[in-house]
Scaffold this motif. Structure first.
Motif, mmCIF file in Angstrom:
data_model
loop_
_atom_site.group_PDB
_atom_site.id
_atom_site.type_symbol
_atom_site.label_atom_id
_atom_site.label_comp_id
_atom_site.label_asym_id
_atom_site.label_seq_id
_atom_site.Cartn_x
_atom_site.Cartn_y
_atom_site.Cartn_z
ATOM 1 N N GLU A 98 0.853 -0.965 -0.384
ATOM 2 C CA GLU A 98 0.139 -0.007 0.140
ATOM 3 C C GLU A 98 0.634 0.697 0.134
ATOM 4 O O GLU A 98 1.545 2.009 1.058
ATOM 5 C CB GLU A 98 -1.111 0.185 1.442
ATOM 6 C CG GLU A 98 -2.085 -0.987 1.345
ATOM 7 C CD GLU A 98 -3.355 -0.635 0.324
ATOM 8 O OE1 GLU A 98 -3.182 0.266 -0.338
ATOM 9 O OE2 GLU A 98 -4.192 -1.649 0.359
ATOM 10 N N PRO A 99 0.915 1.550 -1.175
ATOM 11 C CA PRO A 99 2.288 2.573 -1.017
ATOM 12 C C PRO A 99 1.477 4.328 -0.474
ATOM 13 O O PRO A 99 2.381 4.958 -0.207
ATOM 14 C CB PRO A 99 1.962 3.139 -2.727
ATOM 15 C CG PRO A 99 1.011 2.939 -3.441
ATOM 16 C CD PRO A 99 1.037 1.188 -2.240
ATOM 17 N N GLY A 100 0.066 4.509 -0.505
ATOM 18 C CA GLY A 100 -0.275 5.451 0.218
ATOM 19 C C GLY A 100 0.060 5.769 1.505
ATOM 20 O O GLY A 100 -0.598 6.304 2.676
ATOM 21 N N ALA A 101 0.156 4.252 2.024
ATOM 22 C CA ALA A 101 -0.191 3.706 3.560
ATOM 23 C C ALA A 101 1.099 4.274 4.749
ATOM 24 O O ALA A 101 1.997 4.296 4.067
ATOM 25 C CB ALA A 101 -0.751 2.061 4.020
ATOM 26 N N HIS A 102 0.793 4.747 5.967
ATOM 27 C CA HIS A 102 1.763 4.626 6.809
ATOM 28 C C HIS A 102 1.225 3.222 6.898
ATOM 29 O O HIS A 102 0.878 2.497 7.756
ATOM 30 C CB HIS A 102 1.302 5.419 7.952
ATOM 31 C CG HIS A 102 0.915 6.817 7.728
ATOM 32 N ND1 HIS A 102 1.454 7.957 7.553
ATOM 33 C CD2 HIS A 102 -0.910 7.597 7.196
ATOM 34 C CE1 HIS A 102 1.181 9.036 6.943
ATOM 35 N NE2 HIS A 102 0.063 9.185 7.285
ATOM 36 N N GLU A 119 8.369 0.800 22.265
ATOM 37 C CA GLU A 119 8.802 2.213 20.998
ATOM 38 C C GLU A 119 7.612 2.213 19.322
ATOM 39 O O GLU A 119 6.959 0.802 19.309
ATOM 40 C CB GLU A 119 9.993 1.252 20.652
ATOM 41 C CG GLU A 119 10.811 2.268 19.316
ATOM 42 C CD GLU A 119 12.123 0.695 18.940
ATOM 43 O OE1 GLU A 119 13.267 1.806 17.934
ATOM 44 O OE2 GLU A 119 12.403 -0.151 19.492
ATOM 45 N N PHE A 120 6.767 3.235 19.473
ATOM 46 C CA PHE A 120 5.574 3.232 18.437
ATOM 47 C C PHE A 120 6.421 4.329 17.309
ATOM 48 O O PHE A 120 7.025 5.314 17.828
ATOM 49 C CB PHE A 120 4.970 4.066 19.002
ATOM 50 C CG PHE A 120 3.722 3.653 18.128
ATOM 51 C CD1 PHE A 120 2.401 3.167 18.304
ATOM 52 C CD2 PHE A 120 3.534 4.927 17.213
ATOM 53 C CE1 PHE A 120 1.944 3.021 17.664
ATOM 54 C CE2 PHE A 120 1.811 5.292 16.735
ATOM 55 C CZ PHE A 120 1.057 4.083 16.636
ATOM 56 N N ARG A 121 6.802 3.393 16.368
ATOM 57 C CA ARG A 121 7.072 4.239 15.149
ATOM 58 C C ARG A 121 6.846 4.086 13.903
ATOM 59 O O ARG A 121 5.811 3.417 13.483
ATOM 60 C CB ARG A 121 8.909 3.577 14.754
ATOM 61 C CG ARG A 121 9.464 4.243 16.032
ATOM 62 C CD ARG A 121 10.906 3.713 16.117
ATOM 63 N NE ARG A 121 11.835 4.142 15.307
ATOM 64 C CZ ARG A 121 13.098 3.051 15.017
ATOM 65 N NH1 ARG A 121 13.394 2.807 14.942
ATOM 66 N NH2 ARG A 121 13.722 3.380 13.799
ATOM 67 N N SER A 122 6.656 4.997 12.762
ATOM 68 C CA SER A 122 5.920 4.664 11.177
ATOM 69 C C SER A 122 6.981 5.501 10.216
ATOM 70 O O SER A 122 7.741 6.047 10.430
ATOM 71 C CB SER A 122 5.046 5.789 11.222
ATOM 72 O OG SER A 122 3.915 6.051 10.088
ATOM 73 N N TYR A 123 6.621 4.452 8.955
ATOM 74 C CA TYR A 123 7.385 4.116 7.841
ATOM 75 C C TYR A 123 6.493 4.619 6.671
ATOM 76 O O TYR A 123 5.369 4.249 6.884
ATOM 77 C CB TYR A 123 8.461 3.225 7.827
ATOM 78 C CG TYR A 123 8.542 2.902 9.243
ATOM 79 C CD1 TYR A 123 10.440 3.776 9.464
ATOM 80 C CD2 TYR A 123 8.486 2.644 10.477
ATOM 81 C CE1 TYR A 123 11.118 3.393 10.470
ATOM 82 C CE2 TYR A 123 9.030 2.533 11.501
ATOM 83 C CZ TYR A 123 10.857 2.406 11.306
ATOM 84 O OH TYR A 123 11.436 2.499 12.522
ATOM 85 N N ARG A 124 7.130 5.176 6.183
ATOM 86 C CA ARG A 124 6.276 4.424 4.371
ATOM 87 C C ARG A 124 6.856 4.214 3.663
ATOM 88 O O ARG A 124 8.187 3.869 3.818
ATOM 89 C CB ARG A 124 6.434 6.253 3.777
ATOM 90 C CG ARG A 124 5.860 7.682 4.129
ATOM 91 C CD ARG A 124 3.910 7.272 4.135
ATOM 92 N NE ARG A 124 3.454 8.071 4.101
ATOM 93 C CZ ARG A 124 1.805 8.719 3.891
ATOM 94 N NH1 ARG A 124 2.120 7.791 3.169
ATOM 95 N NH2 ARG A 124 1.833 9.533 4.362
ATOM 96 N N ILE A 125 6.903 2.928 2.688
ATOM 97 C CA ILE A 125 7.867 2.347 2.018
ATOM 98 C C ILE A 125 6.986 1.782 0.926
ATOM 99 O O ILE A 125 5.360 1.691 0.869
ATOM 100 C CB ILE A 125 7.149 0.623 2.974
ATOM 101 C CG1 ILE A 125 7.850 0.641 4.513
ATOM 102 C CG2 ILE A 125 8.399 -0.532 2.353
ATOM 103 C CD1 ILE A 125 7.904 -0.255 5.725
#
Length: 145
Positions: A98-102, A119-125
């Motif tokens: 899902e390119p638009g998802a976090h 630890e709570f982290r977010s990425y674009r993949i």
């Protein structure tokens, strides 16, 4: 940047702690094109594993049908890591479709299902490229565009 409301943030963390030592997974849907994570859907980790997560294909298909009917899309795709940092593994990167998802990762390695911070982290993949982004937790999300 991911902006997420406190209740959704707390629910994701609670799910990760509850499923520890297995990885937890889920999706937060939101109105199409809004980038607003509004509806948390906890999913079953079909792998039932402390080192791997897999959405149940039937459950995932049903969720996508429901999102289409509601004009929603997956805004956040989350899962937990139980023994490693909150950074996408090679497998996680390969599964990111899902390119638009976090892509949110919660690491429960320090405290497991006990009280204590995670630890709570977010990425674009996108196309195998991982970019970490800032996470802002707010009291409530505005419903205006």
């Amino acid at each position: 940047m991911l902006t997420i409301d406190r209740a959704t943030y707390d629910a994701i963390v609670a799910h990760a702690k509850r499923d520890h030592p297995d990885e937890a997974c889920g999706i937060v849907a939101g109105p199409e094109g809004s980038d607003r994570p509004e509806r948390l859907v906890e999913m079953v980790n079909a792998a039932g594993s402390p080192t791997f997560y897999e959405f149940d294909s039937t459950e995932l298909l049903e969720l996508y049908k429901e999102m289409w009917d509601r004009d929603e899309e997956p805004v956040v795709v989350y899962h937990s890591h139980t023994a490693t940092e909150a950074y996408p593994s090679r497998t996680d990167i390969g599964l990111a479709s899902e390119p638009g998802a976090h892509y949110v990762l919660v690491s429960t390695r320090e405290h497991g299902n006990n009280e204590g911070p995670v630890e709570f982290r977010s990425y674009r993949i996108v196309d195998g490229e991982v970019t970490e982004e800032e996470v802002t937790v707010v009291d409530g999300l505005s419903t205006s565009n």
